[in-house]
Enzyme design. Structure first.
Site, mmCIF file in Angstrom:
data_model
loop_
_atom_site.group_PDB
_atom_site.id
_atom_site.type_symbol
_atom_site.label_atom_id
_atom_site.label_comp_id
_atom_site.label_asym_id
_atom_site.label_seq_id
_atom_site.Cartn_x
_atom_site.Cartn_y
_atom_site.Cartn_z
ATOM 1 N N HIS A 50 -46.373 3.534 -79.387
ATOM 2 C CA HIS A 50 -46.508 4.975 -79.222
ATOM 3 C C HIS A 50 -45.606 5.536 -80.319
ATOM 4 O O HIS A 50 -44.385 5.563 -80.167
ATOM 5 C CB HIS A 50 -46.053 5.398 -77.826
ATOM 6 C CG HIS A 50 -46.114 6.880 -77.591
ATOM 7 N ND1 HIS A 50 -46.917 7.447 -76.625
ATOM 8 C CD2 HIS A 50 -45.481 7.899 -78.195
ATOM 9 C CE1 HIS A 50 -46.756 8.761 -76.656
ATOM 10 N NE2 HIS A 50 -45.891 9.064 -77.599
ATOM 11 N N ASP A 91 -56.198 5.414 -72.244
ATOM 12 C CA ASP A 91 -54.852 5.878 -71.895
ATOM 13 C C ASP A 91 -54.835 6.455 -70.485
ATOM 14 O O ASP A 91 -54.176 7.475 -70.227
ATOM 15 C CB ASP A 91 -54.322 6.898 -72.918
ATOM 16 C CG ASP A 91 -52.793 6.993 -72.915
ATOM 17 O OD1 ASP A 91 -52.150 6.373 -72.052
ATOM 18 O OD2 ASP A 91 -52.260 7.703 -73.789
HETATM 19 O O1 DOR Z 1 -49.689 11.513 -71.778
HETATM 20 C C1 DOR Z 1 -49.157 10.422 -71.638
HETATM 21 N N1 DOR Z 1 -49.004 9.879 -70.419
HETATM 22 N N2 DOR Z 1 -48.714 9.778 -72.719
HETATM 23 C C2 DOR Z 1 -47.988 8.653 -72.619
HETATM 24 O O2 DOR Z 1 -47.576 8.132 -73.630
HETATM 25 C C3 DOR Z 1 -47.645 8.097 -71.292
HETATM 26 C C4 DOR Z 1 -48.609 8.522 -70.276
HETATM 27 C C5 DOR Z 1 -48.134 8.277 -68.861
HETATM 28 O O3 DOR Z 1 -47.648 7.177 -68.591
HETATM 29 O O4 DOR Z 1 -48.260 9.157 -68.021
HETATM 30 ZN ZN ZN Z 2 -48.428 6.674 -75.512
HETATM 31 ZN ZN ZN Z 3 -50.360 5.445 -72.749
#
Ligand code: DOR
Ligand code: ZN
Ligand code: ZN
Length: 400
Positions: free
Chosen positions: A140, A265
């Protein structure tokens, strides 16, 4: 079991290489997600294999937490499963040893701040992680953390438009350049997760010898300010949904080979946490159940070929992560298949969502293709939206 697949397409098992199931082997976060609910969502969406991030409860950062998570897999996951070990400043010199443990697909570095507190943001620590790594370091990379300290530009009265503006694309570009320089210095490759800006894609295209890249469904299918106006907190993720020019660049990266994988994601949070005003609104969107129907619909819309989709969602992740036996339809290896109907039309609804948080940013979106069956190691795990059995997913092996 037998069924008639006439008129359907048989794809090699679809891999979602980027999910947050929240579960480190102690039952996850009630009302948000655990391994069982997250993997149920996966197989309902035609995903045969998911790779889980380490910002779980507890975080996956040492030999004990890796072992706990690995041992928890049998009986708790419907899909096949691999997971990242998280880099920390404490484990930076020996995290590579943890990559050799069963179930581990690579190292995750949060080089920019995000959900959880696995931040490893200084060059020196990142360099130590890269030197220690034996297989794959996934980043990241976006460096919005320092920007926040420098110039907090959000205004509480105009939360979402300000969110988009505040998250300067320059941060992502700087993050990618920094990771590439450290990879070059240590003579390692780096995988950059959720690449989202035109500048990053342009840079990575020139450095494919060093860097592989993931693109997210949300960055392909959504752009601001429209998404923020329509979805409010349900558009807030990190890296953020950006403007149209960056969305177009993500599609160009699909077309020209800059992108190696597509991920969701999948990042569940409660509706209550998503409806808080920015900046306390939690960051992250669900997606493991909708990634395949949404991307298949893009095939129907002529945005990419079915072969390119299979490369990005099956062979590509198998290649990047060295997932043994995955993504190899030619050899029929492992008998993982996602069987899809390229003519099924149906809307995505919140009521379909198996993730415990129960919402999707794509509620109301019509998909023109849907997964019909998910077959893992020859077993029909999902058929026509029904998952009849108990969890039989396994930890997968990686070629290290
Ligand atoms: O929006 C996000 N949520 N970006 C991340 O890098 C982590 C993720 C989360 O774990 O909720
Ligand atoms: Zn991330
Ligand atoms: Zn992520």
């Amino acid at each position: 079991e037998e069924f008639n697949a006439a008129g359907l397409h048989v794809l090699p098992g679809i891999i979602d290489p980027h999910v947050h199931f929240r579960d480190g082997g102690q039952g996850g976060i009630p009302g948000v997600e655990d391994m069982r609910s997250g993997s149920l969502a996966a197989v309902l969406g035609g995903v045969t294999t998911a790779l889980d991030m380490p910002n779980t409860k507890p975080p996956t950062v040492d030999a004990a937490t890796v072992r706990t998570k690995y041992e928890y897999i049998p009986g708790h996951t419907y899909c096949d499963f691999g997971f990242y070990v998280g880099a920390t400043k404490e484990n930076a010199d020996h995290v590579g040893e943890l990559e050799e443990m069963p179930g581990v697909c690579g190292i995750k570095v949060f080089a920019g701040s995000s959900t959880g507190d696995l931040l490893v943001e200084d060059d020196e620590s990142i360099e130590r992680v890269l030197r220690s790594s034996r297989h794959l370091v996934a980043f990241h990379a976006e460096d919005e953390y320092r920007l926040r300290e420098r110039k907090p530009r959000f205004s509480v009265g105009d939360p979402y438009a300000s969110h988009a503006e505040w998250r300067d694309p320059e941060c992502a570009y700087r993050g990618a350049r920094r990771i590439a320089a450290l990879a070059r210095k240590t003579n390692k490759r780096a995988h950059i997760l959720h690449v989202s800006t035109r500048e990053e894609f342009g840079f990575i295209k020139e450095h494919k010898d060093l860097i592989s890249a993931e693109v997210l469904v949300n960055h392909l299918l959504q752009s601001g300010p429209e998404a923020y106006e329509r979805l409010g907190g349900y558009a807030v993720m990190n890296p953020p949904i950006r403007s149209k020019e960056h969305q177009d660049a993500a599609w160009a990266a699909i077309a020209d080979g800059t992108a190696d994988t597509i991920g969701s994601d999948h990042a569940p949070h409660t509706a209550e946490a998503k409806e808080r005003p920015w900046p306390t609104c939690h960051s992250g969107l669900t997606g493991v159940q909708t990634i395949l129907p949404l991307m298949l619909s893009q095939v129907n819309a002529g945005r990419l070929s079915l072969l390119r989709l299979v490369d990005l969602m099956s062979a590509g992740p198998a290649r990047i992560y060295g997932a043994v036996g995955k993504g190899r339809i030619a050899a029929g290896y492992d008998a993982d298949f996602s069987i899809v109907d390229m003519k099924a039309k149906r809307r995505i609804e919140n009521s379909m969502i198996a993730s415990q948080c129960g919402w999707t940013p794509f509620a109301g979106t019509e998909c023109t293709a849907w997964p019909m069956a998910t077959i893992i190691r020859g077993n029909v795990v999902m058929f026509e939206g029904v998952v009849p059995g108990e969890p039989t997913g396994r930890a997968i092996s990686f070629r290290h």
